[in-house]
Structures are given as C-alpha cells and as structure tokens.
Scaffold this active site. Sequence first.
Site, short mmCIF file in Angstrom:
data_model
loop_
_atom_site.label_atom_id
_atom_site.label_comp_id
_atom_site.label_asym_id
_atom_site.label_seq_id
_atom_site.Cartn_x
_atom_site.Cartn_y
_atom_site.Cartn_z
N PRO A 2 0.83 -1.21 0.00
CA PRO A 2 0.00 0.00 0.00
C PRO A 2 0.86 1.26 0.00
CG PRO A 2 -0.65 -1.49 1.76
CD PRO A 2 0.65 -1.98 1.21
N GLU A 3 0.67 2.07 -0.99
CA GLU A 3 1.26 3.40 -1.00
C GLU A 3 0.18 4.36 -0.50
OE1 GLU A 3 4.26 4.82 -2.50
OE2 GLU A 3 5.13 3.15 -3.60
N HIS A 91 -3.87 -15.68 7.35
CA HIS A 91 -3.32 -14.33 7.50
C HIS A 91 -4.36 -13.29 7.86
CE1 HIS A 91 0.22 -16.22 5.91
NE2 HIS A 91 -0.31 -16.38 4.72
N ARG A 110 2.73 -10.71 5.63
CA ARG A 110 4.12 -10.49 6.08
C ARG A 110 4.21 -9.89 7.47
NH1 ARG A 110 6.92 -8.67 0.39
NH2 ARG A 110 6.24 -10.52 -0.71
N ARG A 152 21.39 18.79 2.64
CA ARG A 152 21.39 17.34 2.56
C ARG A 152 22.28 16.86 1.42
NH1 ARG A 152 16.88 15.11 5.37
NH2 ARG A 152 17.82 13.10 4.89
#
Length: 271
Positions: A2-3, A91, A110, A152
């Site tokens: 999922p983004e 799951h 996972r 940075r």
Amino acid sequence: MPELPEVETTRRGLAPHLERHRFIGAVVRDARLRHGGVAELASVLRDERIARVSRRGKYLLVHCAHGTLVIHLGMSGSLRVVPAATPPQSHDHVDLLLDSGLCVRLRDPRRFGSMFWVRGDPAQHKLLRDLGPEPLSDEFNGSTLWQATRNRSAAIKQVIMDHHVVVGVGNIYANEALFLAGIRPGRAARRLRRQDCDALAATIKQVLHAALKVGGTTLRNYVRSEGSPGYFQLELFVYGRAGEPCRRCETPIKTVRMGQRSTFYCPRCQA
DNA sequence: CGCCAGGCCTGCACGC
DNA sequence: TGCGTGCAGGCCTGGC
C-alpha cells in the site's frame, strides 16, 4: 504494497462503516504485528464509540471516544469490511467487531503492519510526532522542499522518501515523480536548483493524485489495498522497467540499488 | 531451494 | 556532549 493513495482509498472505504458506529470487541487470532499492542484490543474495544477515520501519512487513525486506534498496513496489509460471521482465511489476523454485525478484518501475510491503541493525542505519539507535511497539502511545495534539501548531501530520492521531509512517498512514486521532473534519483539533494524543487514537488503531487483517482473508482464495501489498485492501473514510466525503452526517448531504463531499494531512471531524460 | 521484494523503525557510526 | 545525518539490519512470506 500500500502506498499513500491506497491507504487513502482504504480510509474512504472504511469511513461510512465506522463513523457514528461502535466497536463492540475484537478477535485477535495472531497478535504478532509490528510494535505490539494488538493483544489488548480485545478488551479495549469492548465498547467504543467511533467519531471519525483520518489518515496521517500511511497511518490510518480511527478516532474513538476514549482513544485512537492506529493502523499501518506495512507492505502486505489490507482491510476489508465483511459480516463478522465470515470464516477467516489464512493471514486474517484481527477482526474489529462493529455494532452493525460487520467487522473490519485485517489481513497481513508479512506482518509488517501494525495496529495499536493510543490514549491521548495520537499526533504526539512517537511514531507520528516527527512526521513531515502531507504531500497533497499546501504545506508541501517547492519552497518547503527547497528548504529541506539545502543541507542534505544524500540522494534526492532518499530525501523525498524521508518521512521527516514529506510523508507517504514510497519507492514506486518516488521513482515516477523523479522521472516526470527530469531529475536523476542519485543527485545530491543540495544540488537541486529552486526550479528543480518546484518541479519535483509538483510531480509528487501529480503521481499521487493520479493514483488516488484510479484507486477511488474500484471501491465498494470491500476495502482493499492489494490486488489491482492504484499503480497497477497506471502506466509507469520507469518503475520495474529496467532495460525497457523509455516511453519518451526509447533509451533503455537503468536500475541501481540506492539505500537498499530498487531505483529506476532514464539516463537521457533525467539529469 | 534460495533469493528477493519492500515500509519503516531501530541502532550504530560519524562529523561538526 | 549532543545533534543531525547517513547507513545497515531486521522484521516476514509469497512468488519466482
């Protein structure tokens, strides 16, 4: 995985089932998720009135009368709303039982995801308090990106994936946004010019908007973050296309490892 | 059978 | 000393 667009799509799917309803309990079949805190949900959610569902970065926040349920889907997590009597599949670790007879079911093969209860202000929780601005908000723009990159030396790709700078930019969309902005992922962030930062902030918003538009169209009462959402339906320019011709100039797409992540770019279109 | 993918937290090393 | 920064490890399992 999922983004941010998938998480937002999930939020929109969940909201009508949760808001102004009550949790009446939880069934925990496997509490081994990240950060712990799952086991206590069975007792905590015995009777909780739900006010609303919000999102901060990729964290879903279910605001209740006495606290907030925080959910992160990790890499393989998904939520769906089903009748509580529906037999769980493998799951399916947690059911959040609703007064409607439905439940919110978490599946996460996972187990990189997490689900825990926060008493008090969730924005002050240690996992949330240091997060940067939302990418689709006005607080994130070329100016803030410019400021965040000045000192940075790290690669710009790693900086836009740094949640202190901006939240919710995962690997796929980082690659795509950098392509659209014409910027090499490995360029030192401090080497970006002001106009690069303007362009990159804009393309980050662009790719996230596009994915959100696609993800929002396939949602019913089933709230998903796996299968065929978002980016699978979008035409990707570089992600996963190593060796294939650039869609703009036909130069073969290159891939390198950066910060242990697959990185893709067009050596001709991105300077 | 072994390796890889990936979000993102955590701990460590480093330089100012 | 302490902080910001950068780097690498760890968590997992399905799929190749």
